[in-house]
Design an enzyme around this catalytic site. Sequence first.
Site, PDB file in Angstrom:
ATOM      1  N   GLY A  17      -6.335  -5.128  15.607  1.00  9.21           N
ATOM      2  CA  GLY A  17      -6.617  -3.861  16.283  1.00  9.21           C
ATOM      3  C   GLY A  17      -5.497  -3.305  17.134  1.00  9.21           C
ATOM      4  O   GLY A  17      -5.746  -2.528  18.051  1.00  9.21           O
ATOM      5  N   SER A  18      -4.244  -3.640  16.810  1.00 12.00           N
ATOM      6  CA  SER A  18      -3.163  -3.069  17.626  1.00 12.00           C
ATOM      7  C   SER A  18      -2.994  -1.575  17.326  1.00 12.00           C
ATOM      8  O   SER A  18      -2.668  -0.795  18.228  1.00 12.00           O
ATOM      9  CB  SER A  18      -1.846  -3.823  17.413  1.00 12.00           C
ATOM     10  OG  SER A  18      -1.325  -3.606  16.125  1.00 12.00           O
ATOM     11  N   ASN A  19      -3.250  -1.161  16.096  1.00 19.66           N
ATOM     12  CA  ASN A  19      -3.196   0.283  15.807  1.00 19.66           C
ATOM     13  C   ASN A  19      -4.364   1.006  16.459  1.00 19.66           C
ATOM     14  O   ASN A  19      -4.205   2.114  16.967  1.00 19.66           O
ATOM     15  CB  ASN A  19      -3.171   0.527  14.295  1.00 19.66           C
ATOM     16  CG  ASN A  19      -1.790   0.331  13.724  1.00 19.66           C
ATOM     17  OD1 ASN A  19      -0.896   1.148  13.922  1.00 19.66           O
ATOM     18  ND2 ASN A  19      -1.581  -0.786  13.046  1.00 19.66           N
ATOM     19  N   MET A  86      -9.493  -3.918   5.530  1.00 19.88           N
ATOM     20  CA  MET A  86      -9.013  -4.646   4.350  1.00 19.88           C
ATOM     21  C   MET A  86      -9.952  -4.533   3.150  1.00 19.88           C
ATOM     22  O   MET A  86     -10.102  -5.482   2.384  1.00 19.88           O
ATOM     23  CB  MET A  86      -8.796  -6.122   4.709  1.00 19.88           C
ATOM     24  CG  MET A  86      -7.871  -6.333   5.892  1.00 19.88           C
ATOM     25  SD  MET A  86      -6.271  -5.551   5.686  1.00 19.88           S
ATOM     26  CE  MET A  86      -5.495  -6.768   4.640  1.00 19.88           C
ATOM     27  N   ARG A  87     -10.585  -3.387   3.006  1.00 15.96           N
ATOM     28  CA  ARG A  87     -11.478  -3.196   1.854  1.00 15.96           C
ATOM     29  C   ARG A  87     -11.097  -1.897   1.154  1.00 15.96           C
ATOM     30  O   ARG A  87     -10.639  -0.956   1.791  1.00 15.96           O
ATOM     31  CB  ARG A  87     -12.937  -3.074   2.339  1.00 15.96           C
ATOM     32  CG  ARG A  87     -13.459  -4.269   3.118  1.00 15.96           C
ATOM     33  CD  ARG A  87     -14.097  -5.304   2.213  1.00 15.96           C
ATOM     34  NE  ARG A  87     -15.145  -4.781   1.358  1.00 15.96           N
ATOM     35  CZ  ARG A  87     -16.423  -4.634   1.717  1.00 15.96           C
ATOM     36  NH1 ARG A  87     -16.812  -4.952   2.935  1.00 15.96           N
ATOM     37  NH2 ARG A  87     -17.317  -4.173   0.859  1.00 15.96           N
ATOM     38  N   ASN A 108      -5.001   6.481   6.263  1.00 19.25           N
ATOM     39  CA  ASN A 108      -4.659   5.053   6.324  1.00 19.25           C
ATOM     40  C   ASN A 108      -3.212   4.883   6.761  1.00 19.25           C
ATOM     41  O   ASN A 108      -2.387   5.775   6.552  1.00 19.25           O
ATOM     42  CB  ASN A 108      -4.847   4.416   4.935  1.00 19.25           C
ATOM     43  CG  ASN A 108      -4.602   2.915   4.955  1.00 19.25           C
ATOM     44  OD1 ASN A 108      -4.999   2.225   5.886  1.00 19.25           O
ATOM     45  ND2 ASN A 108      -3.920   2.406   3.934  1.00 19.25           N
ATOM     46  N   HIS A 110      -0.079   2.219   6.111  1.00 14.27           N
ATOM     47  CA  HIS A 110       0.306   1.111   5.240  1.00 14.27           C
ATOM     48  C   HIS A 110       1.705   0.624   5.635  1.00 14.27           C
ATOM     49  O   HIS A 110       2.612   1.432   5.822  1.00 14.27           O
ATOM     50  CB  HIS A 110       0.295   1.560   3.772  1.00 14.27           C
ATOM     51  CG  HIS A 110       0.633   0.433   2.857  1.00 14.27           C
ATOM     52  ND1 HIS A 110      -0.280  -0.545   2.523  1.00 14.27           N
ATOM     53  CD2 HIS A 110       1.802   0.074   2.274  1.00 14.27           C
ATOM     54  CE1 HIS A 110       0.307  -1.445   1.753  1.00 14.27           C
ATOM     55  NE2 HIS A 110       1.571  -1.079   1.588  1.00 14.27           N
TER      56      HIS A 110
HETATM   57  C1  GRF Z   1      -1.044  -3.096  10.076  1.00 16.20           C
HETATM   58  O1  GRF Z   1       0.159  -3.709   9.683  1.00 16.20           O
HETATM   59  C2  GRF Z   1      -1.361  -1.920   9.184  1.00 16.20           C
HETATM   60  O2  GRF Z   1      -0.212  -1.248   8.746  1.00 16.20           O
HETATM   61  C3  GRF Z   1      -2.080  -2.558   8.034  1.00 16.20           C
HETATM   62  O3  GRF Z   1      -2.855  -3.584   8.629  1.00 16.20           O
HETATM   63  C4  GRF Z   1      -2.241  -4.001   9.839  1.00 16.20           C
HETATM   64  C5  GRF Z   1      -3.267  -3.875  10.928  1.00 16.20           C
HETATM   65  O4  GRF Z   1      -2.794  -4.366  12.159  1.00 16.20           O
HETATM   66  N1  GRF Z   1      -2.832  -1.598   7.294  1.00 16.20           N
HETATM   67  P1  GRF Z   1      -3.626  -4.118  13.478  1.00 16.20           P
HETATM   68  O5  GRF Z   1      -5.014  -4.727  13.258  1.00 16.20           O
HETATM   69  O6  GRF Z   1      -3.695  -2.648  13.730  1.00 16.20           O
HETATM   70  O7  GRF Z   1      -2.885  -4.836  14.567  1.00 16.20           O
END
Ligand code: GRF
Length: 205
Positions: A17-19, A86-87, A108, A110
Amino acid sequence: MELKPISKIAILASGRGSNFEAIAKAVATGDLPAEIVLVASDKQEAPVLEKAKAKGLQTLIQKDQGLLLEALKNAQVDYVVLAGYMRILPKNFIAAFADPRGFSRIVNIHPSLLPAFPGLDSYKKAFESGVKLSGVTVHFVDAGMDTGPICAQASFVISDCKTLEEVEARGHAIEHELYAKTLNWILRNEFKINERGGRLHVQPY
Ligand code: GRF
């Protein structure tokens, strides 16, 4: 599309969940015109859920994508934001967020310069392949695997990285900045769509 001053967004995430945190920060500082109405995960143990709860946000654990779609509809979500979800989403799910301009209102991030290295472990694949540059892509989601219209990309040098962890640390910092910045112009509807080579091209103003 009707321009709303504040868009309702839901964040779907399966992991750390860092994003999510970067997006929540941009919302809190007023840098992103959005309200996070739901943070949903398919994984009960995903750390993103605790992070969301700590911010007082509504959370949902839901593996069934039909029920997840219902929850998003009930919450009247304008945009779905995938942040490490991840789905693969089924066609009817994507169709439920169809924008009349031909893309889905599902975004999304990526961890590669698409179309290179789609799928899983993209930083690892880049690191091991010997490419000198890696990068990050923000795109609208379609039914394929990381194939939807590209909104924004940022690259970074990895030729001096000695470990995968170094690549990932650089990449994550870029991700957090790029995602908030790109969502900002998407939600403000400050972009146009062109067709080139049989594909939609997204261009911010
Ligand atoms: C990130 O590297 C994103 O690009 C990919 O999954 C990862 C998620 O990281 N789709 P986080 O859970 O947001 O830290």
